[in-house]
Design a protein around this motif. Structure first.
Motif, mmCIF file in Angstrom:
data_model
loop_
_atom_site.group_PDB
_atom_site.id
_atom_site.type_symbol
_atom_site.label_atom_id
_atom_site.label_comp_id
_atom_site.label_asym_id
_atom_site.label_seq_id
_atom_site.Cartn_x
_atom_site.Cartn_y
_atom_site.Cartn_z
ATOM 1 N N ARG A 141 0.855 -1.205 0.000
ATOM 2 C CA ARG A 141 0.000 0.000 0.000
ATOM 3 C C ARG A 141 0.886 1.249 0.000
ATOM 4 O O ARG A 141 1.904 1.303 0.683
ATOM 5 N N ARG A 142 0.467 2.247 -0.761
ATOM 6 C CA ARG A 142 1.196 3.524 -0.799
ATOM 7 C C ARG A 142 0.240 4.595 -0.289
ATOM 8 O O ARG A 142 -0.628 5.074 -1.026
ATOM 9 N N PRO A 143 0.330 4.973 0.977
ATOM 10 C CA PRO A 143 -0.652 5.912 1.524
ATOM 11 C C PRO A 143 -0.551 7.283 0.866
ATOM 12 O O PRO A 143 0.529 7.688 0.412
ATOM 13 N N ALA A 144 -1.689 7.980 0.837
ATOM 14 C CA ALA A 144 -1.742 9.280 0.143
ATOM 15 C C ALA A 144 -1.237 10.390 1.069
ATOM 16 O O ALA A 144 -2.019 11.187 1.599
ATOM 17 N N ILE A 145 0.079 10.424 1.261
ATOM 18 C CA ILE A 145 0.690 11.484 2.084
ATOM 19 C C ILE A 145 1.382 12.443 1.123
ATOM 20 O O ILE A 145 2.123 11.984 0.235
ATOM 21 N N PRO A 146 1.164 13.745 1.237
ATOM 22 C CA PRO A 146 1.860 14.675 0.344
ATOM 23 C C PRO A 146 3.372 14.429 0.404
ATOM 24 O O PRO A 146 3.941 14.316 1.494
ATOM 25 N N GLY A 147 4.001 14.307 -0.770
ATOM 26 C CA GLY A 147 5.453 14.090 -0.833
ATOM 27 C C GLY A 147 5.851 12.623 -0.856
ATOM 28 O O GLY A 147 7.039 12.299 -0.886
ATOM 29 N N ILE A 148 4.851 11.683 -0.867
ATOM 30 C CA ILE A 148 5.159 10.243 -0.788
ATOM 31 C C ILE A 148 5.973 9.766 -1.992
ATOM 32 O O ILE A 148 6.666 8.752 -1.913
ATOM 33 N N ASP A 149 5.882 10.531 -3.121
ATOM 34 C CA ASP A 149 6.632 10.106 -4.306
ATOM 35 C C ASP A 149 8.049 10.687 -4.347
ATOM 36 O O ASP A 149 8.763 10.524 -5.338
ATOM 37 N N GLY A 150 8.463 11.337 -3.272
ATOM 38 C CA GLY A 150 9.796 11.947 -3.233
ATOM 39 C C GLY A 150 10.907 10.900 -3.242
ATOM 40 O O GLY A 150 10.673 9.729 -2.924
ATOM 41 N N PRO A 151 12.134 11.355 -3.615
ATOM 42 C CA PRO A 151 13.255 10.403 -3.720
ATOM 43 C C PRO A 151 13.714 9.856 -2.365
ATOM 44 O O PRO A 151 14.441 8.861 -2.319
ATOM 45 N N ASN A 152 13.282 10.501 -1.259
ATOM 46 C CA ASN A 152 13.694 9.992 0.068
ATOM 47 C C ASN A 152 12.704 8.965 0.629
ATOM 48 O O ASN A 152 12.803 8.584 1.795
ATOM 49 N N VAL A 153 11.730 8.552 -0.195
ATOM 50 C CA VAL A 153 10.737 7.568 0.280
ATOM 51 C C VAL A 153 10.970 6.224 -0.424
ATOM 52 O O VAL A 153 11.065 6.162 -1.652
ATOM 53 N N LEU A 154 11.061 5.172 0.363
ATOM 54 C CA LEU A 154 11.251 3.817 -0.191
ATOM 55 C C LEU A 154 10.159 2.906 0.336
ATOM 56 O O LEU A 154 9.641 3.122 1.437
ATOM 57 N N SER A 155 9.841 1.866 -0.436
ATOM 58 C CA SER A 155 8.915 0.858 0.114
ATOM 59 C C SER A 155 9.772 -0.237 0.773
ATOM 60 O O SER A 155 10.976 -0.331 0.538
ATOM 61 N N TYR A 156 9.113 -1.072 1.592
ATOM 62 C CA TYR A 156 9.866 -2.152 2.258
ATOM 63 C C TYR A 156 10.500 -3.088 1.236
ATOM 64 O O TYR A 156 11.552 -3.675 1.492
ATOM 65 N N VAL A 157 9.867 -3.202 0.073
ATOM 66 C CA VAL A 157 10.432 -4.089 -0.957
ATOM 67 C C VAL A 157 11.783 -3.540 -1.410
ATOM 68 O O VAL A 157 12.785 -4.271 -1.465
ATOM 69 N N ASP A 158 11.839 -2.221 -1.701
ATOM 70 C CA ASP A 158 13.118 -1.603 -2.117
ATOM 71 C C ASP A 158 14.193 -1.865 -1.061
ATOM 72 O O ASP A 158 15.315 -2.237 -1.369
ATOM 73 N N VAL A 159 13.815 -1.614 0.198
ATOM 74 C CA VAL A 159 14.801 -1.709 1.279
ATOM 75 C C VAL A 159 15.343 -3.133 1.387
ATOM 76 O O VAL A 159 16.551 -3.357 1.441
ATOM 77 N N LEU A 160 14.432 -4.102 1.396
ATOM 78 C CA LEU A 160 14.882 -5.489 1.582
ATOM 79 C C LEU A 160 15.673 -5.985 0.371
ATOM 80 O O LEU A 160 16.494 -6.898 0.488
ATOM 81 N N LEU A 161 15.430 -5.353 -0.788
ATOM 82 C CA LEU A 161 16.195 -5.762 -1.970
ATOM 83 C C LEU A 161 17.522 -5.018 -2.074
ATOM 84 O O LEU A 161 18.272 -5.196 -3.032
ATOM 85 N N GLY A 162 17.783 -4.131 -1.095
ATOM 86 C CA GLY A 162 19.132 -3.566 -1.019
ATOM 87 C C GLY A 162 19.269 -2.114 -1.414
ATOM 88 O O GLY A 162 20.398 -1.632 -1.588
ATOM 89 N N ALA A 163 18.166 -1.369 -1.565
ATOM 90 C CA ALA A 163 18.281 0.058 -1.911
ATOM 91 C C ALA A 163 19.047 0.791 -0.795
ATOM 92 O O ALA A 163 18.904 0.446 0.380
ATOM 93 N N PRO A 164 19.865 1.803 -1.162
ATOM 94 C CA PRO A 164 20.595 2.536 -0.123
ATOM 95 C C PRO A 164 19.638 3.289 0.800
ATOM 96 O O PRO A 164 18.660 3.894 0.345
ATOM 97 N N VAL A 165 19.912 3.230 2.101
ATOM 98 C CA VAL A 165 19.044 3.858 3.107
ATOM 99 C C VAL A 165 19.920 4.766 3.971
ATOM 100 O O VAL A 165 21.070 4.414 4.285
ATOM 101 N N GLY A 166 19.369 5.940 4.359
ATOM 102 C CA GLY A 166 20.137 6.899 5.162
ATOM 103 C C GLY A 166 20.413 6.405 6.580
ATOM 104 O O GLY A 166 19.972 5.321 6.976
ATOM 105 N N ARG A 167 21.105 7.270 7.352
ATOM 106 C CA ARG A 167 21.462 6.881 8.726
ATOM 107 C C ARG A 167 20.320 7.161 9.697
ATOM 108 O O ARG A 167 20.225 6.572 10.757
ATOM 109 N N THR A 168 19.446 8.110 9.308
ATOM 110 C CA THR A 168 18.274 8.390 10.136
ATOM 111 C C THR A 168 17.037 8.024 9.320
ATOM 112 O O THR A 168 16.914 8.419 8.150
ATOM 113 N N VAL A 169 16.132 7.257 9.941
ATOM 114 C CA VAL A 169 15.033 6.662 9.172
ATOM 115 C C VAL A 169 13.731 6.734 9.966
ATOM 116 O O VAL A 169 13.729 6.493 11.179
ATOM 117 N N ALA A 170 12.633 7.060 9.262
ATOM 118 C CA ALA A 170 11.303 6.903 9.866
ATOM 119 C C ALA A 170 10.584 5.783 9.126
ATOM 120 O O ALA A 170 10.548 5.779 7.889
#
Ligand code: FAD
Ligand code: NAP
Ligand code: SF4
Length: 679
Positions: free
Chosen positions: A474-503
């Protein structure tokens, strides 16, 4: 591998176990109700047919004070014999042996009659126990002996006395719960006295040709537990009293150290059994997180024990032993230690079953009947090779249908390919390996990298089409959700680079898993080493301290994390009863800040703006990871399947494609199997 040690018989003089595999005691819920004994007999019969050497039943109380739950299973009168004979006859008919576990819950009983060594309430039952008087102790000893004698009359080959996991005899044994000043308290000799009297009395009434297993706590994992030296004294005294063999018990139920969940390294506690084996002459059963014949064989070859106890692995696959003996190890349906359908069910008062084997505990109800000779085998298309589709495809093919399995991806397994990347969940890969073996064995035509669409279906001629296409995040309708600093869990688990501080948005099972993934230092080997795990949880395997606890190593998390949810209340409340606390404890130790009652207002390069308790704040994080649940993908399922086109296929929908809410692999695999059993 020949499994020479595992498959070697054990001659006890008056009886011989056909191999070294002990099915450890598992409370299924069926032992508590007399009308379920035929089902329980079928459950044990399958495991005996599958080659288990010695089966130990779920816990049966010697008296009513010892009930775990009101009206729990008992064996304290001749009227109970008829039911228990159903079990022993079923196991003996298949060449197996069976022992009754006698379990007095003491202060763990969830009922008002509870008793213990002293009136010390347990943190996991609301009922405060009454301290047993000396007359009460004498009566309890007699009740154990009566129960053992009745077990012998019912045809059991022996009994197991449950003396570990914090139950009554463990309560007497440890200063944590034994504050007595009479002859049953104080010194270790006094604290062990009730256990010694029980063993002596059982021997006296049952004679020497009856197996008496004593499950001894080798590490209590609670403050006020015993030291190793005390445990050895107890073991040697019980051996002298007449114990045939010791089973390994690890940790009290109230311990805050996990002992059997997936993240516990395999055979983590085996060194303790090895030390006990060196201190006694009778055989020792090694236990806890042993789920493959390779690990079991290695432990026996190394001298960690004389037998191996596996409980959940035999729920997962009743044919575990036969498959190992026939060189079909790759076909074993391995227990992934998730606890979701066994222990979590038991704690909810539901019948235990198994996530990877929905037939467990339902042997008479979910039957995979081979097609009769006269029946026409159907052509079946299964779309989606996730757990639901794999389960349907393998059961349908095993029954004799001609099955084609499609998946858009390059591998089978669906979301299990992501789950197995989570630290501590590596076992999920075993389920994919098992299903692959069944696809091969039953000749399923597997078409990977094939996305099925309506034209492809229309051009084919199947009798049945099973839509098992799963979910989309699910991709919730939050303003800015399509920004480059937003990843889905699939991206993360497949190895996308993630910052040092994360929400992390969303604190369901996947939010917790992804948080653990992000706390793991990339580059470190998986699975975690036993030593690192013991340090992380503060376990002293030398048990030089009481209970075997040592200070926990401080965590050095590689990232700062916020875990967020909209609803008010504790995060992770929906996780499994027996595993959720482990995930929460891991995140807390790593400093994860958990916020409930959050509204998501906007995302921009600064991070995410949230509102909570009427106040707004920016969480200044580099990356936002979305774990906000999922939505079904079921486009291929016709909207009116009840009226199929003439000569068209019958359509079915299962797993995430049927319903994404409260989806888990337990439901997905069960739905696949149930549908295929009906086809
Ligand atoms: P999926 O696993 O989603 O499989 C659907 C398959 O269909 C996919 O392989 C997809 O490629 C294929 N497909 C889709 N459309 C098409 C098409 N048109 N043509 C061909 N193929 C198609 N569950 C638990 O019970 N316990 C856990 O501990 C657990 N941990 C998890 C951890 C993570 C990180 C994740 C992501 C999930 C976890 N789950 C867990 C959830 C579990 O994996 C799912 O409930 C389960 O996979 C759902 O099974 P499914 O077969 O319905 O769908
Ligand atoms: P989930 O458990 O349903 O959690 C989804 C999370 O997203 C919740 O925290 C939910 O809480 C939040 N959410 C839902 N809609 C949202 C929206 N529109 N905007 C923002 N947040 C939203 O689903 P999941 O974590 O994706 O897991 C999928 C399945 O896999 C689950 O059924 C789970 O059982 C299974 N699983 C199990 C385990 C396990 O250890 N047993 C581990 C992983 C996965 P709020 O609505 O309160 O924010
Ligand atoms: Fe193992 Fe999970 Fe099955 Fe329990 S439900 S037996 S832990 S695979």
């Amino acid at each position: 591998m020949s499994y020479r040690h595992l498959l070697a018989p054990l001659d006890l003089g008056y009886t011989t176990l056909r191999n070294r595999v002990v099915m450890g005691s598992m409370h299924t819920g069926m032992e508590d109700r007399f009308w379920n004994y035929a089902k329980l007999a079928a459950y044990f019969r399958e495991r005996a047919r599958g080659g288990v050497g010695l089966i130990i039943t779920g816990g049966i109380s010697p008296n009513r004070e010892g009930w775990l739950l009101p009206f729990g299973g008992t064996l304290n009168s001749v009227f109970d014999l008829h039911n228990h004979r159903k079990l022993t006859e079923a196991v003996h008919a298949e060449g197996g042996k069976i022992a009754l576990q006698i379990l007095h819950a003491g202060r763990y009983g969830y009922q008002p009659m509870v008793v213990s060594a002293s009136a010390v309430k347990s943190p996991i039952s609301k009922f405060k126990p009454r301290a047993l008087t000396e007359a009460g102790i004498a009566r309890t000893v007699r009740d154990y002996a009566r129960c053992a004698r009745l077990a012998q009359r019912a045809g059991y080959d022996g009994i197991e006395i449950m003396g570990s996991e914090g139950y009554l005899l463990n309560q007497f044994l440890c200063p944590r719960t034994n504050l007595r000043t009479d002859g049953y308290g104080g010194s270790i000799e006094n604290r062990m006295r009730i256990a010694r009297e029980i063993v002596e009395r059982v021997r006296a009434v049952c004679g020497s040709e009856f197996i008496v297993v004593y499950r001894l706590s080798l590490i209590d994992l609670v403050e006020g537990g015993n030291t190793w030296d005390e445990t050895v004294l107890v073991a040697q005294a019980l051996e002298a009293a007449g114990v045939t063999m010791f089973n390994t018990g690890i940790g009290w139920h109230e311990a805050r150290v996990p002992t059997i969940v997936t993240s516990v390294p395999r055979a983590a506690f085996a060194p303790l059994s090895a030390r006990l084996k060196a201190a006694v002459r009778v055989p020792v059963i090694v236990s806890n997180r042993i789920n493959t014949p390779e690990v079991a064989e290695r432990l026996l070859a190394e001298g960690a024990g004389d037998l191996v106890s596996m409980a959940r692995p035999l729920l997962a696959d009743p044919d575990f032993v036969v498959k190992a003996a026939e060189g079909r190890t790759h076909e074993i349906n391995t227990c992934i230690a998730c606890n979701q359908a066994c222990l979590d069910h038991t704690f909810r008062n539901q019948r235990a079953t198994c996530l990877v084997n929905p037939r467990a505990g339902r042997e008479t109800e979910l039957v995979y009947r081979p097609l009769a000779h006269a029946a026409r085998s159907r052509t079946v298309a299964v779309i989606g090779a996730g757990p639901a589709g794999l389960s349907a495809a393998t059961v349908a093919a095993a029954r004799g249908h001609r099955v084609t399995l499609f998946d858009a991806g390059a591998t089978i397994g669906g979301q299990f390919n992501l789950a197995m990347r989570v630290p501590g969940k590596e076992e999920f890969a075993e389920t994919i390996r098992y299903f692959q073996s069944q696809l091969d064995r039953h000749g399923v035509d597997v078409r990977l990298q094939t996305r099925v669409d309506a034209p492809l279906l229309a051009a084919s001629h199947y009798d049945d089409v099973i839509v098992a296409t799963g979910i989309a995040p699910r991709r919730p309708a939050i303003p800015g959700i399509d920004g480059p600093n937003v990843l889905s869990y699939v991206d993360v688990l497949l190895g996308a680079p993630v910052g040092r501080t994360v929400a992390v948005i969303g604190a369901g099972g996947i939010g917790f898993d992804v948080s653990e993934f992000l706390l793991h230092r990339s580059g470190e080997p998986l699975p975690q080493s036993r030593e690192a795990w013991l340090d992380e949880w503060g376990v002293d395997l030398d048990v030089t301290t009481r209970g075997g606890l040592k200070p926990v190593e401080p965590a050095t998390p590689p990232r700062e994390l916020w875990l967020l949810q909209r609803k008010a209340g504790k995060l992770g409340a929906g996780l499994g009863k027996t595993s959720g606390w482990v995930h929460r404890a891991t995140l807390i130790r790593n400093g994860v800040r958990m916020l409930d009652g959050v509204s998501y207002l906007e995302i921009d390069p600064r991070g995410i703006r949230i509102a909570r308790n009427g106040e707004e704040q920016w969480l200044e994080v580099e990356t936002i990871v979305v774990c906000a649940g999922q939505e079904s993908m079921r486009d291929l399922y016709p909207t009116a399947p009840a009226t199929p086109a003439a000569n068209g296929p019958r359509f079915h929908v299962i797993g995430g494609a049927a319903l994404a809410t409260e989806l888990d692999a337990k439901r997905a695999i069960r739905e696949g199997a149930e549908l295929a059993a009906r086809l």
